[in-house]
Design a protein around this motif. Sequence first.
Motif, mmCIF file in Angstrom:
data_model
loop_
_atom_site.group_PDB
_atom_site.id
_atom_site.type_symbol
_atom_site.label_atom_id
_atom_site.label_comp_id
_atom_site.label_asym_id
_atom_site.label_seq_id
_atom_site.Cartn_x
_atom_site.Cartn_y
_atom_site.Cartn_z
ATOM 1 N N LEU A 1 0.736 -1.071 -0.022
ATOM 2 C CA LEU A 1 0.162 -0.308 0.039
ATOM 3 C C LEU A 1 0.803 1.374 0.290
ATOM 4 O O LEU A 1 -0.025 1.713 -0.933
ATOM 5 C CB LEU A 1 -0.754 -0.347 1.021
ATOM 6 C CG LEU A 1 -1.723 1.305 0.848
ATOM 7 C CD1 LEU A 1 -3.044 1.817 0.090
ATOM 8 C CD2 LEU A 1 -2.039 1.095 2.657
ATOM 9 N N LEU A 2 2.388 1.001 0.628
ATOM 10 C CA LEU A 2 3.189 2.292 0.932
ATOM 11 C C LEU A 2 3.485 2.519 -0.148
ATOM 12 O O LEU A 2 3.963 3.563 -1.196
ATOM 13 C CB LEU A 2 4.114 2.227 2.356
ATOM 14 C CG LEU A 2 4.711 3.577 2.918
ATOM 15 C CD1 LEU A 2 3.626 4.202 2.566
ATOM 16 C CD2 LEU A 2 5.690 3.227 3.387
ATOM 17 N N VAL A 3 3.693 2.034 -0.859
ATOM 18 C CA VAL A 3 4.994 1.547 -2.512
ATOM 19 C C VAL A 3 3.836 2.212 -3.424
ATOM 20 O O VAL A 3 3.800 3.283 -4.057
ATOM 21 C CB VAL A 3 5.511 -0.007 -3.085
ATOM 22 C CG1 VAL A 3 5.593 0.353 -4.245
ATOM 23 C CG2 VAL A 3 6.646 -0.105 -1.867
ATOM 24 N N ASP A 4 2.751 1.716 -3.265
ATOM 25 C CA ASP A 4 1.216 1.721 -5.085
ATOM 26 C C ASP A 4 1.014 4.113 -4.061
ATOM 27 O O ASP A 4 1.323 4.507 -4.886
ATOM 28 C CB ASP A 4 -0.004 1.777 -4.473
ATOM 29 C CG ASP A 4 0.973 0.340 -4.274
ATOM 30 O OD1 ASP A 4 0.806 -0.283 -5.533
ATOM 31 O OD2 ASP A 4 -0.942 -0.871 -4.402
ATOM 32 N N LEU A 5 1.372 3.506 -2.841
ATOM 33 C CA LEU A 5 1.304 5.375 -2.665
ATOM 34 C C LEU A 5 2.038 6.360 -2.702
ATOM 35 O O LEU A 5 1.625 7.290 -3.560
ATOM 36 C CB LEU A 5 1.048 5.994 -1.076
ATOM 37 C CG LEU A 5 -1.340 5.037 -0.289
ATOM 38 C CD1 LEU A 5 -0.709 5.072 0.839
ATOM 39 C CD2 LEU A 5 -1.382 6.244 -0.816
ATOM 40 N N VAL A 6 2.930 5.853 -3.015
ATOM 41 C CA VAL A 6 4.765 6.538 -2.979
ATOM 42 C C VAL A 6 4.405 7.060 -4.314
ATOM 43 O O VAL A 6 4.360 8.153 -5.206
ATOM 44 C CB VAL A 6 5.452 6.127 -2.154
ATOM 45 C CG1 VAL A 6 6.854 6.836 -3.351
ATOM 46 C CG2 VAL A 6 5.964 6.076 -1.300
ATOM 47 N N SER A 7 4.261 5.078 -5.454
ATOM 48 C CA SER A 7 4.288 5.815 -6.924
ATOM 49 C C SER A 7 3.122 6.760 -7.077
ATOM 50 O O SER A 7 3.464 7.362 -8.203
ATOM 51 C CB SER A 7 4.312 4.242 -7.178
ATOM 52 O OG SER A 7 3.106 3.626 -7.075
ATOM 53 N N SER A 8 1.989 6.367 -6.634
ATOM 54 C CA SER A 8 0.360 7.466 -7.237
ATOM 55 C C SER A 8 1.062 8.647 -6.963
ATOM 56 O O SER A 8 0.643 9.696 -8.131
ATOM 57 C CB SER A 8 -0.675 6.785 -6.776
ATOM 58 O OG SER A 8 -0.605 7.632 -5.493
ATOM 59 N N GLY A 9 2.121 9.062 -5.695
ATOM 60 C CA GLY A 9 2.136 10.534 -5.489
ATOM 61 C C GLY A 9 3.028 10.894 -6.604
ATOM 62 O O GLY A 9 3.226 12.192 -7.088
ATOM 63 N N TRP A 10 4.239 10.372 -6.937
ATOM 64 C CA TRP A 10 4.972 10.784 -7.492
ATOM 65 C C TRP A 10 4.795 10.606 -9.419
ATOM 66 O O TRP A 10 4.888 11.284 -9.865
ATOM 67 C CB TRP A 10 5.979 9.603 -8.370
ATOM 68 C CG TRP A 10 7.078 9.960 -7.190
ATOM 69 C CD1 TRP A 10 7.452 9.894 -6.012
ATOM 70 C CD2 TRP A 10 7.878 10.876 -6.854
ATOM 71 N NE1 TRP A 10 8.169 9.751 -5.146
ATOM 72 C CE2 TRP A 10 8.507 10.598 -5.730
ATOM 73 C CE3 TRP A 10 7.970 12.194 -7.784
ATOM 74 C CZ2 TRP A 10 9.672 11.854 -5.079
ATOM 75 C CZ3 TRP A 10 9.338 13.316 -7.150
ATOM 76 C CH2 TRP A 10 9.922 13.153 -6.293
ATOM 77 N N ARG A 11 3.224 9.497 -9.750
ATOM 78 C CA ARG A 11 2.274 10.035 -10.693
ATOM 79 C C ARG A 11 1.814 11.287 -10.718
ATOM 80 O O ARG A 11 2.032 12.006 -12.003
ATOM 81 C CB ARG A 11 1.813 8.735 -11.066
ATOM 82 C CG ARG A 11 2.631 7.286 -11.790
ATOM 83 C CD ARG A 11 1.399 6.644 -11.924
ATOM 84 N NE ARG A 11 1.024 6.215 -10.955
ATOM 85 C CZ ARG A 11 0.635 4.803 -10.476
ATOM 86 N NH1 ARG A 11 1.327 3.964 -10.506
ATOM 87 N NH2 ARG A 11 0.215 4.223 -9.143
ATOM 88 N N GLY A 12 1.338 11.537 -9.482
ATOM 89 C CA GLY A 12 0.634 12.944 -9.708
ATOM 90 C C GLY A 12 2.064 14.086 -10.228
ATOM 91 O O GLY A 12 1.570 15.197 -10.729
ATOM 92 N N VAL A 13 2.637 14.060 -9.653
ATOM 93 C CA VAL A 13 3.285 15.113 -9.510
ATOM 94 C C VAL A 13 4.215 15.014 -11.514
ATOM 95 O O VAL A 13 4.330 16.066 -11.582
ATOM 96 C CB VAL A 13 4.980 14.813 -8.314
ATOM 97 C CG1 VAL A 13 6.286 15.806 -9.103
ATOM 98 C CG2 VAL A 13 4.117 15.545 -7.129
#
Length: 147
Positions: free
Chosen positions: A108-120
């Motif tokens: 979940l943490l990896v998904d959150l971080v990767s989706s955050g970077w995709r958003g950025v």
Amino acid sequence: MDEQALERAKRRIAEAREGRREEARFEAALQRSREEVEALGRVAAALAAAVPDRVGDAVQEGLRREVLPVARNLGEIRGLLNNVIGRLERLEQELIAERNARLDDLTLLVDLVSSGWRGVDGRLQRIESAAGGEVVPLRSEHVAAAS
């Protein structure tokens, strides 16, 4: 007949009678000995028949006395070991469940971080496209100050 010959004959007859008495005593003693040996043989045969059973019974009784407490102790040890094995199995299951939960958290943490970077990344692309494709790089002193 001569007196001396008669005396000698009487003596020989007496000795012969005496010898018969000794022989009769010897025969009687021999007969008693045979009877006693036969009686001893019967007693020995009876003992030979009874001793194995008695020894077997004594050994079984001794084993019962000695083995029964050991069997109880083994039963207790077996019960305690089963209890320990059950507890270890529960601990193992809990550990596996905890590990799986940590893996789920990490996923979940990896998904959150990767989706955050995709958003950025998406925002940066929008900014770059809105700027007309001209992006001004940051000066190195701004980058060093931000760190």
